[in-house]
Design an enzyme around this catalytic site. Sequence first.
Site, PDB file in Angstrom:
ATOM      1  CE  LYS A  80      -2.302  -0.886   3.722  1.00  0.00           C
ATOM      2  NZ  LYS A  80      -3.288  -0.834   4.826  1.00  0.00           N
ATOM      3  CG  ASP A 137      12.159  -5.725  -9.038  1.00  0.00           C
ATOM      4  OD1 ASP A 137      11.633  -5.484 -10.139  1.00  0.00           O
ATOM      5  OD2 ASP A 137      11.834  -5.144  -7.992  1.00  0.00           O
ATOM      6  NE  ARG A 172       8.131   7.098 -35.158  1.00  0.00           N
ATOM      7  CZ  ARG A 172       6.809   7.116 -35.126  1.00  0.00           C
ATOM      8  NH1 ARG A 172       6.151   6.063 -34.659  1.00  0.00           N
ATOM      9  NH2 ARG A 172       6.151   8.172 -35.558  1.00  0.00           N
ATOM     10  CG  HIS A 281       1.552  -1.901 -12.654  1.00  0.00           C
ATOM     11  ND1 HIS A 281       1.837  -0.571 -12.826  1.00  0.00           N
ATOM     12  CD2 HIS A 281       1.793  -2.182 -11.354  1.00  0.00           C
ATOM     13  CE1 HIS A 281       2.212  -0.055 -11.663  1.00  0.00           C
ATOM     14  NE2 HIS A 281       2.200  -1.006 -10.761  1.00  0.00           N
ATOM     15  NE  ARG A 284       4.372  -4.717  -9.800  1.00  0.00           N
ATOM     16  CZ  ARG A 284       5.408  -5.052  -9.039  1.00  0.00           C
ATOM     17  NH1 ARG A 284       5.640  -6.324  -8.788  1.00  0.00           N
ATOM     18  NH2 ARG A 284       6.205  -4.138  -8.546  1.00  0.00           N
TER      19      ARG A 284
END
Length: 359
Positions: A80, A137, A172, A281, A284
């Site tokens: 949190k 990670d 690009r 995210h 994840r």
Amino acid sequence: MTQKKRIGILTSGGDCAGLNAVISAVVEAASKKGWEIYGIHNGTDGITETPHSYEVLTVHNFSDSPWPRLSGSYLGSLNKGVKMESLEEMSKKFAQGVQDLELDAVVVVGGDGSMNIVSNYCKGTKVQVVGIPKTIDNDTPITEFSVGFQTAVQACTKAVDDLELTARSHNRALILEVMGRDAGHLAMHSALAGAADVCLVPEIPYTIDGIINKLKEIKASGRNHAVIVVSEGIKTESGEHLSNKKNMVGEAVYGGIGEYLNNEISKRYKEFQVRTNTLGHVQRSGVPVAFDRLLAYVYGAKAVELLDKGINNHMVIWKCGHVESVSIDDVVKEGTTKLNVHSDYVKAARNLGIYIGEC
């Protein structure tokens, strides 16, 4: 062999693919011993807050459901970013919750920070604690791999592949900013797997001129596009983080390095259009790849084995193809495991011509 009647399991910290497979494995292995398993909701909050939030888990929660094959956490996680009460106060609440639920042991699925917190909460109580490492990670100490890392690498590698195709269409140089905090494992593994042209990680200094020289080399070869992978935790060319912001628990908040590099490259080199993509995210999430499920199942089974043997305050690890365990105190003492700049991954990237910085 220590008899256990009731164990709790919780997930803590940022979520990742494979958590539900871990929970399923613990429930399956513990149920075969006749133990009760309490799934604690929302990390340690389910124990420290009242009324306590939990559910009794059985093999039926997972044997006839898709949960073990899904990302996220069946139990919810605690990440949190709010300021906690003192360790003493939280430990008292945790001890009271453990007593209320009559838990004999707790399995915590988290990173080294979560291991440290729950281990400290359990000190002064009779409850046994065993940890299972998870993080995209891959920076949890001592273990070679944590649950969730390989799936995140797959997500990042797919992004590199997808960006290469659109970069080819528009002449690009596309920058992909990935997660990883202060460790470059995720960036290096996905850049190497995706055959990126540049990979910047926190552990290796770089220069903007070094990146531009690589782009010039690509242009001179006749290729009209490039892909650059950067870890969110890298610093500017002068060695500073873009922001000094911290969240409510004192952790550095990263982001924006991709745009910084975009601006700096664009000012000095005009042969490529440069665009930035922040993956966010989705790293994840996704269906857990086979290796993350493998880790989840062997880690879960090993955790129950440790509980059965009465081993306390240990975390399961993967080392040289085997599952072992080490003291959580040793894990905390070791600290965050950063990318080894002398690793085979780094050597391969350099030998293949990927610009990885000034080393």
